[in-house]
Design an enzyme around this catalytic site. Structure first.
Site, PDB file in Angstrom:
ATOM      1  N   HIS A  27       0.817  -1.210   0.000  1.00  0.00           N
ATOM      2  CA  HIS A  27       0.000   0.000   0.000  1.00  0.00           C
ATOM      3  C   HIS A  27       0.849   1.258   0.000  1.00  0.00           C
ATOM      4  O   HIS A  27       2.038   1.222   0.289  1.00  0.00           O
ATOM      5  CB  HIS A  27      -0.999   0.039   1.182  1.00  0.00           C
ATOM      6  CG  HIS A  27      -0.409  -0.290   2.518  1.00  0.00           C
ATOM      7  ND1 HIS A  27      -0.668  -1.475   3.177  1.00  0.00           N
ATOM      8  CD2 HIS A  27       0.419   0.407   3.323  1.00  0.00           C
ATOM      9  CE1 HIS A  27      -0.018  -1.489   4.333  1.00  0.00           C
ATOM     10  NE2 HIS A  27       0.647  -0.363   4.447  1.00  0.00           N
ATOM     11  N   ARG A  31      -1.645  11.422   3.882  1.00  0.00           N
ATOM     12  CA  ARG A  31      -2.513  12.123   4.831  1.00  0.00           C
ATOM     13  C   ARG A  31      -3.583  12.914   4.098  1.00  0.00           C
ATOM     14  O   ARG A  31      -3.300  13.525   3.065  1.00  0.00           O
ATOM     15  CB  ARG A  31      -1.653  13.052   5.708  1.00  0.00           C
ATOM     16  CG  ARG A  31      -0.584  12.283   6.479  1.00  0.00           C
ATOM     17  CD  ARG A  31       0.460  13.175   7.150  1.00  0.00           C
ATOM     18  NE  ARG A  31       1.525  12.346   7.740  1.00  0.00           N
ATOM     19  CZ  ARG A  31       2.709  12.129   7.180  1.00  0.00           C
ATOM     20  NH1 ARG A  31       3.004  12.696   6.016  1.00  0.00           N
ATOM     21  NH2 ARG A  31       3.602  11.357   7.768  1.00  0.00           N
ATOM     22  N   GLU A  78      -3.705   3.665   1.780  1.00  0.00           N
ATOM     23  CA  GLU A  78      -3.955   3.842   3.211  1.00  0.00           C
ATOM     24  C   GLU A  78      -4.027   5.334   3.499  1.00  0.00           C
ATOM     25  O   GLU A  78      -3.019   6.042   3.439  1.00  0.00           O
ATOM     26  CB  GLU A  78      -2.850   3.187   4.050  1.00  0.00           C
ATOM     27  CG  GLU A  78      -3.059   3.388   5.544  1.00  0.00           C
ATOM     28  CD  GLU A  78      -1.970   2.774   6.411  1.00  0.00           C
ATOM     29  OE1 GLU A  78      -1.833   3.213   7.574  1.00  0.00           O
ATOM     30  OE2 GLU A  78      -1.250   1.878   5.938  1.00  0.00           O
ATOM     31  N   ASN A  82      -5.334  12.787  10.655  1.00  0.00           N
ATOM     32  CA  ASN A  82      -4.877  13.192  11.984  1.00  0.00           C
ATOM     33  C   ASN A  82      -5.881  14.184  12.556  1.00  0.00           C
ATOM     34  O   ASN A  82      -6.199  15.189  11.916  1.00  0.00           O
ATOM     35  CB  ASN A  82      -3.486  13.837  11.891  1.00  0.00           C
ATOM     36  CG  ASN A  82      -2.423  12.817  11.530  1.00  0.00           C
ATOM     37  OD1 ASN A  82      -2.215  11.841  12.225  1.00  0.00           O
ATOM     38  ND2 ASN A  82      -1.766  13.016  10.390  1.00  0.00           N
ATOM     39  N   HIS A  96       1.701  11.278  -8.992  1.00  0.00           N
ATOM     40  CA  HIS A  96       0.310  10.836  -9.075  1.00  0.00           C
ATOM     41  C   HIS A  96       0.175   9.377  -8.682  1.00  0.00           C
ATOM     42  O   HIS A  96       1.164   8.647  -8.596  1.00  0.00           O
ATOM     43  CB  HIS A  96      -0.240  11.028 -10.504  1.00  0.00           C
ATOM     44  CG  HIS A  96       0.467  10.226 -11.556  1.00  0.00           C
ATOM     45  ND1 HIS A  96       1.314  10.793 -12.486  1.00  0.00           N
ATOM     46  CD2 HIS A  96       0.465   8.891 -11.836  1.00  0.00           C
ATOM     47  CE1 HIS A  96       1.794   9.841 -13.281  1.00  0.00           C
ATOM     48  NE2 HIS A  96       1.302   8.681 -12.902  1.00  0.00           N
ATOM     49  N   GLU A 145      -3.994   9.733 -12.353  1.00  0.00           N
ATOM     50  CA  GLU A 145      -3.976   9.551 -13.804  1.00  0.00           C
ATOM     51  C   GLU A 145      -4.887   8.366 -14.118  1.00  0.00           C
ATOM     52  O   GLU A 145      -4.787   7.307 -13.479  1.00  0.00           O
ATOM     53  CB  GLU A 145      -2.561   9.260 -14.309  1.00  0.00           C
ATOM     54  CG  GLU A 145      -2.511   9.099 -15.822  1.00  0.00           C
ATOM     55  CD  GLU A 145      -1.117   8.843 -16.378  1.00  0.00           C
ATOM     56  OE1 GLU A 145      -0.963   8.894 -17.610  1.00  0.00           O
ATOM     57  OE2 GLU A 145      -0.188   8.583 -15.587  1.00  0.00           O
TER      58      GLU A 145
END
Length: 291
Positions: A27, A31, A78, A82, A96, A145
C-alpha cells in the site's frame, strides 16, 4: 563498492536475498484533511471499495484502506486522518497515483457528474502516443492519472514519484529491493525521462513510476504523502541488503528490523537516495493482521 555487511557476510550473499525474496507492493500511505470526503470520492468517482477502517483515539488518528480487491492480493491506498488537521502540503516531488480502466471516457463522465471530484485533463491520447489518459485530482489535490487499458487484476497501477538522478534510483530499487526495470522512456521534447519499476508486468501489478525532469536534482516533498509499504519474506535479510546498498548509493535506514510494539508485525523502514520513505513489512505478519 560495498564489500561486506556489518554482520560479516560477503556483500554478494547479502545482495542475493532481494533477488530471491518474493516481495509485493502492499500500500501507499498518505494524509488527508477529511477522511469521509475522500472515501466518498474514491468509492463514487473511482469505483474503489472501502476495505477497512480503524480509529486510534489514543494516537489521535484514523486510517482507511481503499482499493479494488482484497489486501492479501491487491494494492491499497492507506489514508491517514490526523485529528484536527484539515490541510497538508503535497509538495512538488509526489506525482500521481494511476488507475487503469477499460473506458476512460466513461469514467471521466462519472467523475464529472459527481460533486466530489473533477477532471483537469480531458480524456484523449497521450501526447505523441495512442494510450488514452485523463487526470483527476482528489479533494486534497492528490493527482490521479486514469489510463485506458484492458482487464487487469490490479487497476491501482502506479505510484509516480520524481527523482533527482534516474540511473541511481533504478540501481537502488533493483539492488536493494529486487525490483525489475520494466520500461524506460526518454521524452526529450518535454525534457523528462521515466522508469517503470516493479515485481511483475505493468498490466498485472502496481509499479513505481520514477520521473526525472532534466536538470532538477531535488524536490520539496511537503508533508502529505508518507510512504509506500512492500511485503517481504524476511525483514532482517531485507534490511541488511538495503543497508549495504545505501552505503553505495545513498539513503538511510530509519528503523532497524523488528516487531512493532503491540502489533508484533515485523517491519523495517528506510529512505531511498532521494529521501522517499519505504516500509518493508513481514508478509506473513501482514496477512495475520488482516485476518
Amino acid at each position: 563498492m560495498a564489500t561486506g555487511s556489518e554482520a560479516g557476510k560477503p556483500a554478494e550473499v547479502v545482495l542475493e536475498w532481494p533477488k530471491q525474496d518474493k516481495k509485493r507492493m502492499l500500500h501507499a500511505v498518505y494524509r488527508v484533511g477529511d477522511l469521509d470526503r475522500t472515501i466518498k470520492c474514491y468509492t463514487e468517482c473511482f469505483g474503489m471499495k472501502l476495505l477497512r477502517k480503524r480509529d486510534v483515539p489514543e494516537e489521535k488518528y484514523t486510517n482507511a484502506f481503499l482499493g479494488f480487491g482484497p489486501e492479501d492480493s491487491n494494492f491499497a491506498l492507506e489514508l491517514t486522518y490526523n485529528y484536527g488537521v484539515d490541510k497538508y502540503d503535497i509538495g512538488a516531488g509526489f506525482g500521481h497515483f494511476a488507475i487503469a480502466h477499460e473506458d476512460v471516457y466513461k469514467l471521466a463522465e462519472t467523475i464529472k457528474s459527481s460533486s466530489c471530484c473533477k477532471i483537469t485533463r480531458e480524456p484523449g491520447p497521450v501526447k505523441g502516443g495512442s494510450t488514452v489518459i485523463a487526470f483527476a485530482p482528489d479533494p486534497d489535490g492528490y493527482m490521479f492519472e486514469l489510463i485506458q487499458r484492458g482487464p487487469t487484476p490490479e487497476p491501482l497501477c502506479q505510484v509516480m514519484l520524481r527523482v533527482g538522478e534516474l540511473d541511481r534510483s533504478i540501481m537502488f530499487y533493483e539492488k536493494a529491493l529486487g525490483m525489475k526495470l520494466l520500461r524506460k522512456k526518454d521524452v526529450p521534447q518535454y525534457k523528462y525521462t521515466i522508469a517503470m519499476m516493479g515485481y511483475a508486468e505493468e498490466d498485472k501489478t502496481t509499479v513505481l513510476e520514477l520521473t526525472y525532469n532534466y536538470g532538477v536534482t531535488e524536490y520539496n516533498k511537503g508533508n502529505a504523502y508518507a510512504q509506500v509499504a512492500i511485503g517481504t519474506d524476511d525483514v532482517y535479510k531485507s534490511a541488511e541488503a538495503v543497508e549495504l546498498v545505501t552505503k553505495e548509493l545513498g539513503g538511510k535506514i530509519l528503523r532497524q528490523p523488528g516487531p512493532l510494539p503491540g502489533l508484533n508485525t515485523k517491519i523495517t523502514s528506510f529512505l531511498d537516495p532521494d529521501g522517499w520513505k519505504v516500509v518493508l513489512v513481514d508478509h506473513a505478519d501482514f496477512l495475520k493482521e488482516l485476518h
